[in-house]
Write a protein that holds these residues in place. Sequence first.
Motif, short mmCIF file in Angstrom:
data_model
loop_
_atom_site.label_atom_id
_atom_site.label_comp_id
_atom_site.label_asym_id
_atom_site.label_seq_id
_atom_site.Cartn_x
_atom_site.Cartn_y
_atom_site.Cartn_z
N ASN A 14 126.86 18.49 70.20
CA ASN A 14 126.87 18.23 69.26
C ASN A 14 129.16 18.27 69.37
O ASN A 14 129.94 17.42 67.74
N LEU A 15 129.31 19.21 69.89
CA LEU A 15 131.25 19.15 69.71
C LEU A 15 131.25 18.39 70.68
O LEU A 15 132.23 17.77 70.02
N LEU A 16 131.17 18.30 71.48
CA LEU A 16 131.33 16.97 72.14
C LEU A 16 131.47 15.97 71.28
O LEU A 16 132.53 15.00 71.37
N GLU A 17 130.09 15.45 71.09
CA GLU A 17 130.08 14.19 70.18
C GLU A 17 130.72 13.93 69.11
O GLU A 17 131.32 13.09 68.59
N ALA A 18 131.20 14.99 68.07
CA ALA A 18 132.24 15.17 66.52
C ALA A 18 133.53 14.82 67.46
O ALA A 18 134.24 14.06 66.20
N ILE A 19 133.46 15.07 68.86
CA ILE A 19 134.92 15.35 68.95
C ILE A 19 134.92 13.49 69.29
O ILE A 19 136.14 13.26 68.93
N ALA A 20 134.66 13.25 70.36
CA ALA A 20 134.35 11.63 70.32
C ALA A 20 134.38 10.72 68.85
O ALA A 20 134.86 9.98 69.11
N GLU A 21 133.92 10.94 68.01
CA GLU A 21 133.71 10.58 67.25
C GLU A 21 135.39 11.01 65.91
O GLU A 21 136.03 9.29 65.59
N VAL A 22 135.70 11.53 65.78
CA VAL A 22 136.72 11.89 65.22
C VAL A 22 138.37 11.22 65.78
O VAL A 22 139.04 11.24 65.70
N LEU A 23 137.99 11.46 67.43
CA LEU A 23 139.56 11.65 68.28
C LEU A 23 139.22 10.19 69.26
O LEU A 23 140.32 9.48 69.68
#
Length: 206
Positions: A14-23
């Motif tokens: 979930n952290l990596l998915e969120a980083i991909a979404e934001v950055l």
Amino acid sequence: MAEERRMPNVMLRNLLEAIAEVLGENGLKAVLNAAGLRQFIDNYPPNNVELGATFADYGAAEQAVEDVVGPKGAKMMLTRIGRATFRYALEEQPAVLGLAGVALKALPMNTRMKIVLASLAKAATKDVNQPTDIEEHDDHFLFVVSECPCRWRGKKDKPVCFVTVGVLHGALRWATGKNFKIKEVSCIAMGDDACRYRIDKEPLEE
Ligand SMILES: [Zn+2]
């Protein structure tokens, strides 16, 4: 370096998915390169709750966001990533948040806050390998996390756990429809015994 400690695969996913979404996808690639986590490029940890991910890897990804974005924008970006992390967790494995089947309808706001914070704390302790308590005070709650990936990020002179701040923002917004002032007031990365998040009971003006 602290000894290895494990967390559910879905947490790091979930952290990596969120980083991909934001950055963006390229931003995530830069972060994973900087973190020494190339094995996760185009290859997220699986969507399950087995204890296959490590606190060290989670902390390395957070630290790399700070390094890639730079100190100025890091706080805001990490908080946004935390909000997105909450959303992905809610979609993929609400049990790791303790929010599967939690009913809040028609309850007063303070009760909703208490239920959602207590559910997160219970799930963090039981399913995420992250012992957590809540304390209620007159005008605020304290969310007290006794083990945190920030232990694996090296010594800091300021609190660094903005992803957790963002997760708490996301959870409280989900539970109440409101935004609250949330501040990390002690941090394991600074040598404190726990990461403590102070959450005002009074919502912010919209
Ligand atoms: Zn911390």
